[in-house]
Design a protein around this motif. Structure first.
Motif, PDB file in Angstrom:
ATOM      1  N   LEU A   1      -9.041  -4.949  77.700  1.00 20.35           N
ATOM      2  CA  LEU A   1      -9.447  -6.345  77.566  1.00 20.35           C
ATOM      3  C   LEU A   1      -8.428  -7.090  76.716  1.00 20.35           C
ATOM      4  CD1 LEU A   1     -13.243  -5.703  76.819  1.00 20.35           C
ATOM      5  CD2 LEU A   1     -12.103  -5.909  79.040  1.00 20.35           C
ATOM      6  N   ASP A   2      -8.667  -8.367  76.482  1.00 17.11           N
ATOM      7  CA  ASP A   2      -7.757  -9.161  75.663  1.00 17.11           C
ATOM      8  C   ASP A   2      -7.684  -8.591  74.249  1.00 17.11           C
ATOM      9  OD1 ASP A   2      -7.342 -10.831  77.798  1.00 17.11           O
ATOM     10  OD2 ASP A   2      -8.775 -12.359  77.131  1.00 17.11           O
ATOM     11  N   GLY A   3      -6.521  -8.722  73.635  1.00 21.01           N
ATOM     12  CA  GLY A   3      -6.352  -8.274  72.259  1.00 21.01           C
ATOM     13  C   GLY A   3      -6.190  -6.776  72.111  1.00 21.01           C
ATOM     14  N   GLY A   4      -5.873  -6.073  73.201  1.00 21.59           N
ATOM     15  CA  GLY A   4      -5.681  -4.633  73.110  1.00 21.59           C
ATOM     16  C   GLY A   4      -6.968  -3.847  72.977  1.00 21.59           C
ATOM     17  N   ILE A   5      -8.119  -4.465  73.278  1.00 21.59           N
ATOM     18  CA  ILE A   5      -9.400  -3.763  73.214  1.00 21.59           C
ATOM     19  C   ILE A   5      -9.549  -2.898  74.465  1.00 21.59           C
ATOM     20  CG2 ILE A   5     -11.899  -4.057  73.170  1.00 21.59           C
ATOM     21  CD1 ILE A   5     -11.426  -6.747  71.768  1.00 21.59           C
ATOM     22  N   LEU A   6      -9.917  -1.629  74.270  1.00 20.81           N
ATOM     23  CA  LEU A   6     -10.105  -0.721  75.400  1.00 20.81           C
ATOM     24  C   LEU A   6     -11.588  -0.469  75.615  1.00 20.81           C
ATOM     25  CD1 LEU A   6      -7.297   1.976  74.950  1.00 20.81           C
ATOM     26  CD2 LEU A   6      -7.208  -0.240  76.101  1.00 20.81           C
ATOM     27  N   GLU A   7     -12.011  -0.558  76.847  1.00 20.71           N
ATOM     28  CA  GLU A   7     -13.394  -0.307  77.220  1.00 20.71           C
ATOM     29  C   GLU A   7     -13.435   0.972  78.054  1.00 20.71           C
ATOM     30  OE1 GLU A   7     -16.418  -3.569  78.289  1.00 20.71           O
ATOM     31  OE2 GLU A   7     -15.870  -2.685  80.229  1.00 20.71           O
ATOM     32  N   TRP A   8     -13.942   2.042  77.455  1.00 19.33           N
ATOM     33  CA  TRP A   8     -13.993   3.350  78.104  1.00 19.33           C
ATOM     34  C   TRP A   8     -15.366   3.564  78.738  1.00 19.33           C
ATOM     35  CZ3 TRP A   8     -10.035   6.925  78.428  1.00 19.33           C
ATOM     36  CH2 TRP A   8      -8.899   6.673  77.661  1.00 19.33           C
ATOM     37  N   THR A   9     -15.382   4.214  79.897  1.00 20.86           N
ATOM     38  CA  THR A   9     -16.623   4.562  80.574  1.00 20.86           C
ATOM     39  C   THR A   9     -16.639   6.061  80.828  1.00 20.86           C
ATOM     40  OG1 THR A   9     -16.693   2.398  81.662  1.00 20.86           O
ATOM     41  CG2 THR A   9     -18.096   4.137  82.569  1.00 20.86           C
ATOM     42  N   SER A  10     -17.705   6.721  80.351  1.00 22.30           N
ATOM     43  CA  SER A  10     -17.812   8.168  80.498  1.00 22.30           C
ATOM     44  C   SER A  10     -18.225   8.532  81.919  1.00 22.30           C
ATOM     45  CB  SER A  10     -18.849   8.711  79.503  1.00 22.30           C
ATOM     46  OG  SER A  10     -20.161   8.409  79.944  1.00 22.30           O
ATOM     47  N   PRO A  11     -18.156   9.818  82.255  1.00 24.66           N
ATOM     48  CA  PRO A  11     -18.561  10.227  83.616  1.00 24.66           C
ATOM     49  C   PRO A  11     -20.003   9.896  83.954  1.00 24.66           C
ATOM     50  CG  PRO A  11     -17.255  11.960  82.590  1.00 24.66           C
ATOM     51  CD  PRO A  11     -17.524  10.936  81.522  1.00 24.66           C
ATOM     52  N   VAL A  12     -20.870   9.701  82.934  1.00 25.62           N
ATOM     53  CA  VAL A  12     -22.273   9.362  83.224  1.00 25.62           C
ATOM     54  C   VAL A  12     -22.527   7.868  83.157  1.00 25.62           C
ATOM     55  CG1 VAL A  12     -23.070  11.598  82.397  1.00 25.62           C
ATOM     56  CG2 VAL A  12     -23.001   9.663  80.815  1.00 25.62           C
TER      57      VAL A  12
ATOM     58  N   THR B   1     -21.781   5.678  80.602  1.00 23.45           N
ATOM     59  CA  THR B   1     -21.933   5.058  79.284  1.00 23.45           C
ATOM     60  C   THR B   1     -20.613   4.414  78.867  1.00 23.45           C
ATOM     61  OG1 THR B   1     -23.505   6.793  78.692  1.00 23.45           O
ATOM     62  CG2 THR B   1     -22.643   5.432  76.904  1.00 23.45           C
ATOM     63  N   THR B   2     -20.690   3.207  78.323  1.00 27.02           N
ATOM     64  CA  THR B   2     -19.489   2.454  77.949  1.00 27.02           C
ATOM     65  C   THR B   2     -19.288   2.482  76.439  1.00 27.02           C
ATOM     66  OG1 THR B   2     -19.719   0.976  79.853  1.00 27.02           O
ATOM     67  CG2 THR B   2     -18.353   0.203  78.030  1.00 27.02           C
ATOM     68  N   TYR B   3     -18.042   2.711  76.029  1.00 25.76           N
ATOM     69  CA  TYR B   3     -17.672   2.718  74.619  1.00 25.76           C
ATOM     70  C   TYR B   3     -16.482   1.775  74.429  1.00 25.76           C
ATOM     71  CZ  TYR B   3     -20.320   7.073  74.878  1.00 25.76           C
ATOM     72  OH  TYR B   3     -21.289   8.001  75.118  1.00 25.76           O
ATOM     73  N   THR B   4     -16.545   0.937  73.409  1.00 25.63           N
ATOM     74  CA  THR B   4     -15.470  -0.020  73.143  1.00 25.63           C
ATOM     75  C   THR B   4     -14.631   0.465  71.964  1.00 25.63           C
ATOM     76  OG1 THR B   4     -16.847  -1.843  73.932  1.00 25.63           O
ATOM     77  CG2 THR B   4     -14.910  -2.411  72.615  1.00 25.63           C
ATOM     78  N   ASP B   5     -13.334   0.536  72.172  1.00 24.72           N
ATOM     79  CA  ASP B   5     -12.421   0.962  71.109  1.00 24.72           C
ATOM     80  C   ASP B   5     -11.517  -0.216  70.752  1.00 24.72           C
ATOM     81  OD1 ASP B   5     -11.323   3.489  69.623  1.00 24.72           O
ATOM     82  OD2 ASP B   5      -9.550   2.412  70.310  1.00 24.72           O
ATOM     83  N   TYR B   6     -11.622  -0.671  69.502  1.00 18.26           N
ATOM     84  CA  TYR B   6     -10.846  -1.812  69.033  1.00 18.26           C
ATOM     85  C   TYR B   6      -9.555  -1.338  68.376  1.00 18.26           C
ATOM     86  CZ  TYR B   6     -15.204  -4.398  69.684  1.00 18.26           C
ATOM     87  OH  TYR B   6     -16.336  -4.967  70.220  1.00 18.26           O
ATOM     88  N   PRO B   7      -8.484  -2.113  68.458  1.00 18.05           N
ATOM     89  CA  PRO B   7      -7.294  -1.772  67.677  1.00 18.05           C
ATOM     90  C   PRO B   7      -7.675  -1.692  66.206  1.00 18.05           C
ATOM     91  CG  PRO B   7      -6.784  -3.505  69.244  1.00 18.05           C
ATOM     92  CD  PRO B   7      -8.282  -3.323  69.270  1.00 18.05           C
ATOM     93  N   PRO B   8      -7.155  -0.729  65.466  1.00 17.02           N
ATOM     94  CA  PRO B   8      -7.580  -0.547  64.077  1.00 17.02           C
ATOM     95  C   PRO B   8      -7.274  -1.765  63.224  1.00 17.02           C
ATOM     96  CG  PRO B   8      -5.614   0.724  64.529  1.00 17.02           C
ATOM     97  CD  PRO B   8      -6.097   0.215  65.846  1.00 17.02           C
ATOM     98  N   THR B   9      -8.205  -2.102  62.353  1.00 21.67           N
ATOM     99  CA  THR B   9      -7.938  -3.165  61.391  1.00 21.67           C
ATOM    100  C   THR B   9      -6.902  -2.653  60.407  1.00 21.67           C
ATOM    101  OG1 THR B   9      -9.766  -2.354  60.037  1.00 21.67           O
ATOM    102  CG2 THR B   9     -10.232  -4.148  61.565  1.00 21.67           C
TER     103      THR B   9
END
Length: 475
Positions: free
Chosen positions: A424-435, A437-445
């Motif tokens: 996504l914008d700003g280097g945000i990654l949106e991961w989706t597991s095999p089942v 479920t979505t997890y959002t990983d933000y660039p580290p502060t």
């Protein structure tokens, strides 16, 4: 089920995996509540020992005897020695009385047991009156990420809140640098080196690089010998014969130990499979590389009392280092470190100084990501691969908006294990597991910043202002 090398789950398998996740989460919640309840019970045992001894003439002795008796009473039916139980009571008392918010968060399952340990370790040297403020901010960080990601942040946060500056404490600790040896059974001995964190991190990195080079050379030798069908391979006597190299069965840990011995005794890997003639091989030329995030003001001359102590820097993947060490690295080392300079007020990355010449896009990505961008992974970016979020072969662009650092393990999971990722914008990654479920990983502060006053982006700059110069348990 496999399809084109990518793991796929059937509907039934996906449903079963979803049920497994739910069962594990339910068990974790029950375990967290039970652990917190046990800590409170043990802390109450410590309070009871104090109550029993209160007002007695020899209060210290009476308290110790009461605590021993209580510990034995609890420990015997649990098949735990009274000494071990007494230590657990002491640890539980500290957690319940010094970190009540942490215990509450653990009981609700908001943080893991490892988060509890990380908070306690980071705040161990803080005075009691500084702990509540530290704990409140530490818990906010722990609730949103894994312990590996937040551990360094907690350490830096504790450094900021300590009444004695990090530089002063590091100067004292540096006096204790040493090498000690100890005998082990069967003709073995151990070597333990205590020194400044950047130096130890650099040693560790160089050992890893050289070890990887040896393993790669061994793999190539095995392939060459197999291809030759046992015939001699190569004609350079100065190089280790492929037949000999191919028989090397050492583990990675064993090779690391052998390389360390070679470097200390001879200054370079003795058995370097890349050596040619009388000159050193490429493995001997390998130098360490570390990544340091440093506030801009910490690179300037040491700040006096009127400006406050210089902020510590963050040795990515390890721990905080003092500003003086960061300045010394900047002045003395131009080939083995990479500096990321952060804004003195906002903590945002201003620019990078890749002292080893790299492409601008790679410098930007290292500044943004700092570590592998799979949820929870903290392997430093300098040890990761730059991955196209949308594969280049599928039309993905070689652009910072489509690139992110992934370690080899999680790069492979993205390719073959059913995990999907969208940037996504700003280097945000949106991961989706095999089942699903979505997890959002933000660039580290930024782990390090300096904010003496609230930052006002609309405020006019001061006269002649220029850009700043180039982070036994009771359970």
């Amino acid at each position: 089920m496999y399809s084109n090398g990518v793991i796929e789950f059937s509907e039934a398998q996906t449903a079963e995996l979803t049920a497994i996740v739910a069962a594990v989460q339910q068990a974790d919640a029950a375990l967290a509540a039970a652990e917190a309840s046990r800590v409170r019970a043990l802390a109450r045992a410590g309070e009871l020992a104090r109550e029993v001894s209160a007002g007695k003439p020899s209060r210290v002795r009476e308290h110790d005897m009461a605590l021993r008796s209580i510990a034995a009473t609890i420990g015997v039916p649990a098949r735990v020695s009274d000494r071990s139980m007494q230590r657990q009571i002491g640890d539980a008392t500290v957690l319940a009385e010094r970190y009540p918010g942490t215990l509450e968060a653990r009981g609700r399952g908001e943080i893991t047991r490892q988060h509890v340990y990380a908070i306690q370790d980071a705040a161990a040297d803080l005075p009691d009156d500084a702990v509540p403020a530290f704990e409140a901010e530490a818990l906010e960080r722990c609730r949103r990420d894994t312990v590996g990601r937040v551990k360094a942040e907690l350490e830096i946060l504790a450094q900021r809140m300590h009444p004695r500056s990090f530089a002063e404490r590091h100067a004292s600790a540096r006096e204790d640098r040493r090498i000690t040896t100890g005998r082990l059974p069967d003709g073995m001995s151990g070597l333990y080196l205590v020194g400044p964190t950047p130096m130890i991190a650099g040693i560790d990195d160089r050992l890893n690089q050289v070890t990887t080079g040896i393993i790669d050379a061994r793999t190539a030798a095995i392939a060459a010998v197999n291809a030759a069908g046992g015939a001699p391979v190569g004609d350079d006597d100065a190089r280790i014969p492929a037949q000999i190299l191919a028989t090397d069965t050492r583990t990675r840990a064993q090779i690391r130990a052998d390389v360390a011995v070679d470097l200390l005794l001879a200054g370079s890997p003795v058995a370097d499979p890349t050596a040619m003639g009388d000159g050193p091989g490429t493995l001997g030329a390998i130098r360490a590389k570390i990544q340091v995030v440093v506030p801009a003001l910490s690179l300037l001359k040491p700040q006096g009392d009127e400006n406050g102590p210089a902020e510590p820097a963050d040795l990515v993947g390890y721990s905080p280092i003092d500003a003086e060490t960061a300045r010394a690295i900047a002045e003395a080392c131009d080939t083995w470190w990479e500096r990321l300079v952060t804004h003195p007020a906002t903590g945002a990355v201003l620019h990078t100084d890749g002292y080893q010449r790299t492409a601008a896009i790679d410098r930007y990505l290292r500044a943004r990501d700092r570590h592998c961008r799979f949820p929870g992974c903290r392997l430093p970016a300098i040890r990761c691969e730059v991955d196209h979020t949308i594969d280049y072969a599928l039309g993905g662009k070689t652009d910072v908006c489509n690139l992110a650092h992934l370690c080899q393990r999680h790069h492979s999971m993205k390719q073959f294990a059913g995990w999907k990722v969208k940037q996504l914008d700003g280097g945000i990654l949106e991961w989706t597991s095999p089942v699903g479920t979505t997890y959002t990983d933000y660039p580290p502060t930024p782990g390090v910043h300096f904010a003496p006053d609230p930052y006002d982006p609309d405020a006019p700059p001061p006269p002649d202002a220029g850009p700043p110069d180039a982070s036994d348990a009771p359970f």
